[in-house]
Write an enzyme that holds these catalytic residues in place. Structure first.
Site, short mmCIF file in Angstrom:
data_model
loop_
_atom_site.label_atom_id
_atom_site.label_comp_id
_atom_site.label_asym_id
_atom_site.label_seq_id
_atom_site.Cartn_x
_atom_site.Cartn_y
_atom_site.Cartn_z
N HIS A 78 0.79 -1.11 -0.10
CA HIS A 78 0.09 0.27 -0.20
C HIS A 78 0.76 1.10 -0.26
CE1 HIS A 78 -4.08 2.20 0.97
NE2 HIS A 78 -3.15 3.11 1.12
N CYS A 79 0.96 2.08 -0.92
CA CYS A 79 1.36 3.33 -1.31
C CYS A 79 0.89 4.60 -0.83
CB CYS A 79 2.36 3.16 -2.98
SG CYS A 79 3.48 4.73 -2.66
N GLU A 80 1.45 4.87 0.03
CA GLU A 80 0.27 6.21 0.64
C GLU A 80 0.73 7.30 -0.21
OE1 GLU A 80 -1.88 6.46 3.14
OE2 GLU A 80 -1.11 4.80 4.38
#
Length: 322
Positions: free
Chosen positions: A156-158
């Site tokens: 999950h890439c913020e």
């Protein structure tokens, strides 16, 4: 008894996306799905982080160049920036490969934690997700931030505000690669701009050293230092993703030391960038449809019970392997 809809009671009609069980945010009447609200804030930070240095670069580095080259540099910079922004937004808004949830078993039974199936003669173990009520295929994982099971879950890439999975990994990789190349371009232009300034001063009798030139052009130095830091970070990130692609792993598998190396570097890269994009599973849910809450036709998940989902996954795996 007469069944009345929510619209008969004067209540505003509601759409199925409003009952989405995950943490995603919806816009444009349910036609646009993004990550959770907290991830959208970091997406905004990413946009500012990219836009700020570019604006300073154009104003204080390119525009002062009194030559026809400034037009070419300006056009190149804008095209580079637009390309990076395009793939950032594609990564942010694309469905990463979400598996819609299934309904829990009606009898409340406890599902086995794993299911063993045979795909093209190979025995494969699927793990059960108690949240989504599905048996996850290999490389699929449940994202605790978005609260969805994602196919080929990488991380999950913020910074893009979304999960990175099977359907948007290519956009993510092109994005970080394009920003990496953009940083190199900015640094090269800054170096030649500083060289031109020094040469101009020396030709006009100003023998100040490099330090004095830097003090006279603080914005150029600031842009150079900021972009240099970004270049080092992005270089490490691009190198890491090139490596895990070459061995056929995801970021999650490499970090948790799961699975084994598979395929070769050519077939692994081809599987990411030279294959047809798999269609999203979300349109089948008809998330923009107006629903009747009283008739309970609103759940935004598959109606298929979990006990059947394992066989459904096996069929999907078989078709994708062929």
């Amino acid at each position: 008894l007469e069944m009345r809809s929510s619209r008969d009671d004067g209540a505003a009609p509601r759409k199925r996306y409003e009952f989405w069980p995950g943490n995603n945010e919806f816009f444009c009447g349910g036609h646009l799905m993004l990550g959770p609200a907290r991830s959208l804030k970091t997406l905004g930070v990413s946009l500012l982080t990219l836009t700020g240095p570019v604006v300073l670069f154009i104003i204080f580095v390119i525009c002062p160049i009194e030559d026809t080259q400034d037009v070419y540099l300006l056009v190149t910079t804008i095209c580079f920036y637009a390309f990076c922004m395009l793939f950032l937004l594609l990564t942010a808004v694309a469905d990463p490969g979400i598996f819609p949830r299934a309904e829990a078993p009606a009898d409340g039974r406890t599902m086995p934690p794993t299911a063993n199936i045979v795909v093209n003669g190979v025995r494969t173990q699927l793990r059960y997700c108690a949240t989504c009520h599905i048996y996850r295929p290999p490389k699929c994982a449940h994202c605790s931030i978005c609260d969805n099971c994602v196919e080929n879950f990488d991380h999950h890439c913020e910074w893009v505000g979304n999960c990175v999975g099977k359907r948007n990994y290519r956009y993510f990789f092109v994005f970080i690669m394009s920003v990496f190349l953009f940083c190199i371009y900015v640094l090269v232009v800054c170096i030649f701009r500083a060289k031109w300034i020094a040469q101009y001063k020396w030709e006009h009798g100003d023998q100040n050293g490099i330090w004095d030139i830097a003090l006279d052009n603080p914005v150029l130095v600031a842009v150079f230092c900021l972009v240099a830091i970004m270049l080092v970070s992005l270089g490490a990130l691009v190198s890491f993703h090139c490596y895990i692609q070459s061995i056929g792993k995801t970021t999650r598998e490499q970090r948790k030391k799961l699975g084994r190396n598979s395929g070769n570097i050519f077939s692994n890269f081809a599987s990411h960038f030279c294959t047809r994009q798999q269609p999203s599973r979300l349109p089948a849910l008809n998330l923009t449809a107006i629903v009747d809450v009283e008739r309970a036709d609103y759940p935004a998940f598959n109606k298929e019970p979990a006990i059947v989902t394992a066989s459904t996954m096996a069929d999907q795996l078989s078709r994708r392997e062929q």
